[in-house]
Design an enzyme around this catalytic site. Structure first.
Site, PDB file in Angstrom:
ATOM      1  N   LYS A  66       0.832  -1.213   0.000  1.00 61.09           N
ATOM      2  CA  LYS A  66       0.000   0.000   0.000  1.00 61.09           C
ATOM      3  C   LYS A  66       0.861   1.256   0.000  1.00 61.09           C
ATOM      4  O   LYS A  66       0.597   2.201  -0.752  1.00 61.09           O
ATOM      5  CB  LYS A  66      -0.919   0.021   1.234  1.00 61.09           C
ATOM      6  CG  LYS A  66      -1.923  -1.111   1.301  1.00 61.09           C
ATOM      7  CD  LYS A  66      -2.879  -0.943   2.465  1.00 61.09           C
ATOM      8  CE  LYS A  66      -2.186  -1.009   3.812  1.00 61.09           C
ATOM      9  NZ  LYS A  66      -1.597  -2.340   4.093  1.00 61.09           N
ATOM     10  N   ARG A 143      -9.509   0.817   9.013  1.00 63.36           N
ATOM     11  CA  ARG A 143      -9.274  -0.615   9.135  1.00 63.36           C
ATOM     12  C   ARG A 143     -10.427  -1.349   9.803  1.00 63.36           C
ATOM     13  O   ARG A 143     -10.401  -2.573   9.892  1.00 63.36           O
ATOM     14  CB  ARG A 143      -7.994  -0.871   9.938  1.00 63.36           C
ATOM     15  CG  ARG A 143      -6.731  -0.668   9.134  1.00 63.36           C
ATOM     16  CD  ARG A 143      -5.518  -1.119   9.906  1.00 63.36           C
ATOM     17  NE  ARG A 143      -4.315  -1.086   9.084  1.00 63.36           N
ATOM     18  CZ  ARG A 143      -3.120  -1.426   9.519  1.00 63.36           C
ATOM     19  NH1 ARG A 143      -2.967  -1.831  10.772  1.00 63.36           N
ATOM     20  NH2 ARG A 143      -2.072  -1.387   8.725  1.00 63.36           N
ATOM     21  N   ARG A 177      11.500  -7.887   4.505  1.00 63.74           N
ATOM     22  CA  ARG A 177      11.661  -6.428   4.573  1.00 63.74           C
ATOM     23  C   ARG A 177      12.868  -6.029   5.413  1.00 63.74           C
ATOM     24  O   ARG A 177      13.117  -6.592   6.474  1.00 63.74           O
ATOM     25  CB  ARG A 177      10.395  -5.778   5.151  1.00 63.74           C
ATOM     26  CG  ARG A 177       9.224  -5.840   4.213  1.00 63.74           C
ATOM     27  CD  ARG A 177       8.083  -4.963   4.648  1.00 63.74           C
ATOM     28  NE  ARG A 177       7.442  -5.384   5.889  1.00 63.74           N
ATOM     29  CZ  ARG A 177       6.234  -4.954   6.275  1.00 63.74           C
ATOM     30  NH1 ARG A 177       5.568  -4.100   5.519  1.00 63.74           N
ATOM     31  NH2 ARG A 177       5.715  -5.381   7.415  1.00 63.74           N
ATOM     32  N   ARG A 221      12.309  -5.032  11.138  1.00 61.82           N
ATOM     33  CA  ARG A 221      11.271  -4.620  12.066  1.00 61.82           C
ATOM     34  C   ARG A 221      10.994  -5.734  13.069  1.00 61.82           C
ATOM     35  O   ARG A 221      10.977  -6.916  12.712  1.00 61.82           O
ATOM     36  CB  ARG A 221       9.981  -4.273  11.312  1.00 61.82           C
ATOM     37  CG  ARG A 221      10.003  -2.898  10.696  1.00 61.82           C
ATOM     38  CD  ARG A 221       8.823  -2.636   9.791  1.00 61.82           C
ATOM     39  NE  ARG A 221       7.542  -3.078  10.323  1.00 61.82           N
ATOM     40  CZ  ARG A 221       6.368  -2.840   9.718  1.00 61.82           C
ATOM     41  NH1 ARG A 221       6.364  -2.187   8.557  1.00 61.82           N
ATOM     42  NH2 ARG A 221       5.246  -3.272  10.240  1.00 61.82           N
ATOM     43  N   ARG A 232      -0.975 -11.019  12.124  1.00 63.05           N
ATOM     44  CA  ARG A 232      -1.448  -9.765  11.540  1.00 63.05           C
ATOM     45  C   ARG A 232      -2.381 -10.016  10.370  1.00 63.05           C
ATOM     46  O   ARG A 232      -3.395  -9.330  10.205  1.00 63.05           O
ATOM     47  CB  ARG A 232      -0.256  -8.914  11.081  1.00 63.05           C
ATOM     48  CG  ARG A 232       0.519  -8.293  12.231  1.00 63.05           C
ATOM     49  CD  ARG A 232       1.884  -7.821  11.795  1.00 63.05           C
ATOM     50  NE  ARG A 232       1.816  -6.776  10.797  1.00 63.05           N
ATOM     51  CZ  ARG A 232       2.810  -6.483   9.962  1.00 63.05           C
ATOM     52  NH1 ARG A 232       3.937  -7.171  10.020  1.00 63.05           N
ATOM     53  NH2 ARG A 232       2.684  -5.524   9.100  1.00 63.05           N
TER      54      ARG A 232
END
Length: 286
Positions: A66, A143, A177, A221, A232
């Protein structure tokens, strides 16, 4: 935008499928608005009269991209990209008393509460108004149905772009990531190559590797572990799929299945939106 930020905060305290070549009758008005925006750009109107007034939302699972695609459209249309994930990370990095509470939530793969998100977003909108910002592209909000209803009550969202990606690719992307601790650049070490099944095409997404000067400074992260990412995704599907239905029923939802990496997906997303990018070749290869 100040009035909108106050209204969002007040509301918070108070309480159609598509493919790349066919637009359904429910989605046509939203996509037509994007086409009208492009017509304004071609006519040479000032960006403040068209692109900078759009009010769009990006939906999609964590890690789908996104931020990447919202950021590109932000630069193309001259409208601010407001990512609630960035707002949360900025709050986490601050010395604010909220940071400890947020760390506990994020590191366990939970969604941040409506109240916290609404307060962070309201503050960002107020700051934007001081800079003369008019429109926005929201990324990560709403959300929940409650957030969607709050947003619907204070502004008229033009278009909701729902990005979709195969779950196995999502998992690999999130775990791969990386971020440079010095320059802040975002990279991905995952090389995704998924064979097509049941008529679906093969998907290849090459890694986005850092330059040599960043290789030794990469960090991961804390919430990008397989266990946390799966949680998640589960939480997202439970809470956010009703939000898709909310906008689908209002004829504002544009669903876009990412066919691969940025070079393949970006021009097809522009095609789905009826938007032309004069720098498409350069930006797609970036």
């Amino acid at each position: 935008m100040s009035a909108m930020s106050r209204a969002i905060r007040a509301f918070g305290g108070a309480a159609s499928r598509r493919n790349l070549s066919v637009v359904s009758s429910k989605e046509a008005p939203a996509v037509a608005a994007a086409a009208a925006l492009v017509a304004g750009r071609k006519a040479g109107r000032d960006p403040g009269e068209d692109g900078s007034r759009v009010q769009w939302v990006f939906l999609g699972c964590p890690g789908v991209g996104k931020g990447t695609y919202a950021g590109r459209l932000s630069r193309l249309l001259g409208v601010p990209h407001i990512a609630t994930g960035d707002l949360v990370r900025d709050a986490l990095a601050s010395q604010d008393p909220l940071s400890k509470q947020l760390a506990e939530i994020v590191n366990h793969g939970k969604l941040v509460s409506d109240e916290i998100i609404i307060n962070l977003l309201s503050k960002r909108l107020e700051e934007g108004e001081g800079k003369g910002e008019l429109g926005f592209i929201l990324d990560g909000f709403p959300r929940t149905i409650r957030q969607a209803e709050i947003l619907e009550g204070v502004t008229d969202i033009d278009l909701v772009i729902n990005l979709k990606l195969r779950e196995e690719a999502l998992l690999a992307k999130c775990i791969g990531r990386r971020k440079c601790s010095q320059c802040g650049g975002n990279f991905n070490v995952a090389s995704i190559d998924i064979e097509g099944k049941n008529g679906a095409p093969r998907m290849y997404m090459p890694p986005l590797l850092p330059p040599p000067q960043c290789e030794s400074k990469l960090i991961t992260r804390a919430d990008d572990t397989e266990e946390v990412v799966k949680e998640r995704l589960r939480v997202y599907h439970d809470l956010c799929e009703p939000v898709e239905d909310f906008y689908r029923a209002r004829g504002k939802l544009l669903e876009f299945n990412l066919p691969g990496g940025i070079p393949e997906s970006w021009p097809k997303l522009l095609q789905a939106l009826n938007i032309e990018d004069p720098d498409n070749k350069r930006s797609a290869a970036a």
